[in-house]
Design a protein around this motif. Structure first.
Motif, PDB file in Angstrom:
ATOM      1  N   ALA A  13       3.588  -6.747 -14.234  1.00 14.70           N
ATOM      2  CA  ALA A  13       2.513  -5.786 -13.987  1.00 14.70           C
ATOM      3  C   ALA A  13       1.935  -5.945 -12.584  1.00 14.70           C
ATOM      4  O   ALA A  13       1.705  -4.953 -11.882  1.00 14.70           O
ATOM      5  N   VAL A  14       1.719  -7.184 -12.157  1.00 11.34           N
ATOM      6  CA  VAL A  14       1.205  -7.425 -10.806  1.00 11.34           C
ATOM      7  C   VAL A  14       2.208  -6.938  -9.769  1.00 11.34           C
ATOM      8  O   VAL A  14       1.847  -6.252  -8.807  1.00 11.34           O
ATOM      9  N   LEU A  15       3.460  -7.259  -9.970  1.00 11.84           N
ATOM     10  CA  LEU A  15       4.501  -6.856  -9.036  1.00 11.84           C
ATOM     11  C   LEU A  15       4.597  -5.342  -8.923  1.00 11.84           C
ATOM     12  O   LEU A  15       4.625  -4.789  -7.817  1.00 11.84           O
ATOM     13  N   ALA A  16       4.638  -4.660 -10.041  1.00 13.20           N
ATOM     14  CA  ALA A  16       4.754  -3.197 -10.026  1.00 13.20           C
ATOM     15  C   ALA A  16       3.533  -2.546  -9.389  1.00 13.20           C
ATOM     16  O   ALA A  16       3.665  -1.604  -8.601  1.00 13.20           O
ATOM     17  N   THR A  17       2.355  -3.042  -9.710  1.00 10.40           N
ATOM     18  CA  THR A  17       1.129  -2.455  -9.170  1.00 10.40           C
ATOM     19  C   THR A  17       1.030  -2.645  -7.660  1.00 10.40           C
ATOM     20  O   THR A  17       0.751  -1.690  -6.923  1.00 10.40           O
ATOM     21  N   VAL A  18       1.257  -3.853  -7.197  1.00  8.41           N
ATOM     22  CA  VAL A  18       1.142  -4.127  -5.765  1.00  8.41           C
ATOM     23  C   VAL A  18       2.227  -3.381  -4.989  1.00  8.41           C
ATOM     24  O   VAL A  18       1.945  -2.758  -3.956  1.00  8.41           O
ATOM     25  N   TYR A  21       1.295   0.590  -5.064  1.00  7.53           N
ATOM     26  CA  TYR A  21       0.078   1.125  -4.472  1.00  7.53           C
ATOM     27  C   TYR A  21      -0.386   0.444  -3.191  1.00  7.53           C
ATOM     28  O   TYR A  21      -1.133   1.041  -2.430  1.00  7.53           O
ATOM     29  N   LEU A  22       0.002  -0.788  -2.932  1.00  9.74           N
ATOM     30  CA  LEU A  22      -0.566  -1.515  -1.801  1.00  9.74           C
ATOM     31  C   LEU A  22       0.392  -1.762  -0.642  1.00  9.74           C
ATOM     32  O   LEU A  22      -0.047  -1.973   0.477  1.00  9.74           O
ATOM     33  N   ILE A  23       1.688  -1.753  -0.894  1.00  6.79           N
ATOM     34  CA  ILE A  23       2.651  -2.114   0.145  1.00  6.79           C
ATOM     35  C   ILE A  23       3.465  -0.879   0.519  1.00  6.79           C
ATOM     36  O   ILE A  23       3.987  -0.190  -0.343  1.00  6.79           O
ATOM     37  N   ASP A  24       3.570  -0.617   1.829  1.00  2.00           N
ATOM     38  CA  ASP A  24       4.324   0.533   2.301  1.00  2.00           C
ATOM     39  C   ASP A  24       5.721   0.171   2.802  1.00  2.00           C
ATOM     40  O   ASP A  24       6.667   0.912   2.588  1.00  2.00           O
ATOM     41  N   GLU A  29       7.811  -5.428   0.406  1.00  2.82           N
ATOM     42  CA  GLU A  29       8.062  -5.416  -1.041  1.00  2.82           C
ATOM     43  C   GLU A  29       9.049  -6.501  -1.426  1.00  2.82           C
ATOM     44  O   GLU A  29       8.883  -7.164  -2.448  1.00  2.82           O
ATOM     45  N   LEU A  30      10.082  -6.682  -0.620  1.00  2.00           N
ATOM     46  CA  LEU A  30      11.076  -7.723  -0.916  1.00  2.00           C
ATOM     47  C   LEU A  30      10.458  -9.114  -0.835  1.00  2.00           C
ATOM     48  O   LEU A  30      10.723  -9.971  -1.695  1.00  2.00           O
ATOM     49  N   VAL A  36       6.522 -13.491  -6.056  1.00  2.38           N
ATOM     50  CA  VAL A  36       6.112 -13.362  -7.461  1.00  2.38           C
ATOM     51  C   VAL A  36       7.178 -13.947  -8.382  1.00  2.38           C
ATOM     52  O   VAL A  36       6.864 -14.633  -9.353  1.00  2.38           O
ATOM     53  N   THR A  37       8.435 -13.710  -8.066  1.00  3.32           N
ATOM     54  CA  THR A  37       9.520 -14.264  -8.885  1.00  3.32           C
ATOM     55  C   THR A  37       9.515 -15.789  -8.837  1.00  3.32           C
ATOM     56  O   THR A  37       9.695 -16.453  -9.862  1.00  3.32           O
ATOM     57  N   GLY A  38       9.305 -16.339  -7.661  1.00  2.00           N
ATOM     58  CA  GLY A  38       9.222 -17.793  -7.529  1.00  2.00           C
ATOM     59  C   GLY A  38       8.045 -18.373  -8.295  1.00  2.00           C
ATOM     60  O   GLY A  38       8.172 -19.400  -8.961  1.00  2.00           O
TER      61      GLY A  38
END
Length: 51
Positions: A13-18, A21-24, A29-30, A36-38
Motif C-alpha cells: 500500500a505504501v509503495l503503490a501510494t507513493v 501520487y508523489l513520485i514523477d 520509483e525504481l 521498500v522491498t529491502g
C-alpha cells in the motif's frame, strides 16, 4: 502468519501510494521500490527469527 501478511499488505500500500501520487520520475520509483522491498524483506526476516 497474519503479521507477515500484514507487513506485505502495508508495504504494498505504501509503495503503490507513493509511486502513484508523489513520485514523477521513473528512476525515483525504481529506487523507492528497491528501498521498500529491502525494508519489507528485513522485517519479514526479523519476524521469522522471533516466531
Amino acid at each position: 502468519m497474519a503479521w507477515k501478511v500484514a507487513v506485505i499488505v502495508v508495504a504494498t500500500a505504501v509503495l503503490a501510494t507513493v509511486n502513484r501520487y508523489l513520485i514523477d520520475a521513473y528512476w525515483a520509483e525504481l529506487v523507492f521500490t528497491a528501498l521498500v522491498t529491502g525494508a519489507m524483506a528485513f522485517c519479514l526476516s526479523r519476524m521469522n527469527r522471533r516466531l
